[in-house]
Design a protein around this motif. Structure first.
Motif, short mmCIF file in Angstrom:
data_model
loop_
_atom_site.label_atom_id
_atom_site.label_comp_id
_atom_site.label_asym_id
_atom_site.label_seq_id
_atom_site.Cartn_x
_atom_site.Cartn_y
_atom_site.Cartn_z
N PHE A 35 0.84 -1.18 0.00
CA PHE A 35 0.00 0.00 0.00
C PHE A 35 0.88 1.24 0.00
CE2 PHE A 35 -3.88 -2.09 0.41
CZ PHE A 35 -3.73 -3.15 1.29
N PRO A 36 0.41 2.31 -0.63
CA PRO A 36 1.20 3.54 -0.64
C PRO A 36 1.58 4.03 0.75
CG PRO A 36 -0.56 3.71 -2.22
CD PRO A 36 -0.77 2.42 -1.45
N GLN A 37 0.70 3.80 1.75
CA GLN A 37 1.05 4.28 3.08
C GLN A 37 2.24 3.53 3.67
OE1 GLN A 37 -1.82 2.75 2.40
NE2 GLN A 37 -2.48 1.41 4.03
N ASP A 38 2.65 2.39 3.08
CA ASP A 38 3.82 1.66 3.53
C ASP A 38 5.10 2.24 2.96
OD1 ASP A 38 2.17 -0.08 4.87
OD2 ASP A 38 2.15 -1.56 3.28
N GLY A 43 -0.29 8.97 -2.71
CA GLY A 43 -1.26 8.32 -3.57
C GLY A 43 -1.82 9.32 -4.56
N ASN A 44 -2.32 8.82 -5.69
CA ASN A 44 -2.84 9.70 -6.74
C ASN A 44 -4.31 10.03 -6.61
OD1 ASN A 44 -0.42 9.93 -8.15
ND2 ASN A 44 -0.75 7.97 -9.16
N LYS A 56 -7.33 15.50 -2.37
CA LYS A 56 -6.06 15.02 -2.90
C LYS A 56 -4.94 15.46 -1.97
CE LYS A 56 -6.09 14.24 -7.47
NZ LYS A 56 -5.54 14.45 -8.77
N CYS A 57 -3.77 14.84 -2.11
CA CYS A 57 -2.63 15.18 -1.25
C CYS A 57 -2.27 16.65 -1.33
CB CYS A 57 -1.43 14.32 -1.64
SG CYS A 57 -1.66 12.56 -1.31
N GLY A 90 -3.92 11.70 5.29
CA GLY A 90 -2.57 11.78 5.81
C GLY A 90 -1.80 10.47 5.65
N ARG A 91 -2.48 9.34 5.85
CA ARG A 91 -1.81 8.04 5.72
C ARG A 91 -1.44 7.74 4.27
NH1 ARG A 91 -5.18 7.34 10.02
NH2 ARG A 91 -7.00 6.69 8.82
N MET A 92 -2.18 8.29 3.33
CA MET A 92 -1.90 8.04 1.91
C MET A 92 -1.02 9.11 1.29
SD MET A 92 -3.30 5.18 1.44
CE MET A 92 -3.26 4.99 -0.33
N CYS A 93 -0.67 10.14 2.05
CA CYS A 93 0.13 11.26 1.53
C CYS A 93 1.38 11.48 2.38
CB CYS A 93 -0.73 12.53 1.50
SG CYS A 93 -2.23 12.36 0.52
#
Length: 102
Positions: A35-38, A43-44, A56-57, A90-93
């Protein structure tokens, strides 16, 4: 994500019901994509902020006041902040948040 598969090459094929001819249980193999958060990138897509709104981020750093860090403080999940849990956004960015090593 689970993928139905034979356990090994000499296993009988899986039937339509998802069971092996010699076994009444389905045979599954776990498929994991990181996953991107790892990782340390953004993320897009659109992710929910602390208010439950899809963003979005870039939203984290594009406020009217360039010195306002409220969006990042509330969403990025800084361990010693008022909002240590952060949000999906926040977890994905992690790159925009600067939380790659956290």
């Amino acid at each position: 994500q689970l993928i139905r598969t034979n356990v090994n090459n000499d296993s009988p094929p899986i039937h339509e019901e998802g069971t092996n001819a010699n076994d009444s249980q389905p045979q599954f193999q776990h498929h994991h994509d990181p996953f991107p958060q790892d990782m340390c990138y953004d993320g897009n897509g659109y992710y929910l902020n602390t208010a439950g709104e899809p963003k979005k981020c870039s939203w984290l750093i594009n406020s009217d006041d360039p010195t306002d860090e409220t969006r990042r403080m509330q969403n990025c999940g800084y361990p010693h902040s008022e909002y240590p849990g952060g949000s999906d956004l926040g977890r994905m960015c992690k790159n925009t948040c600067g939380t790659c090593g956290i």
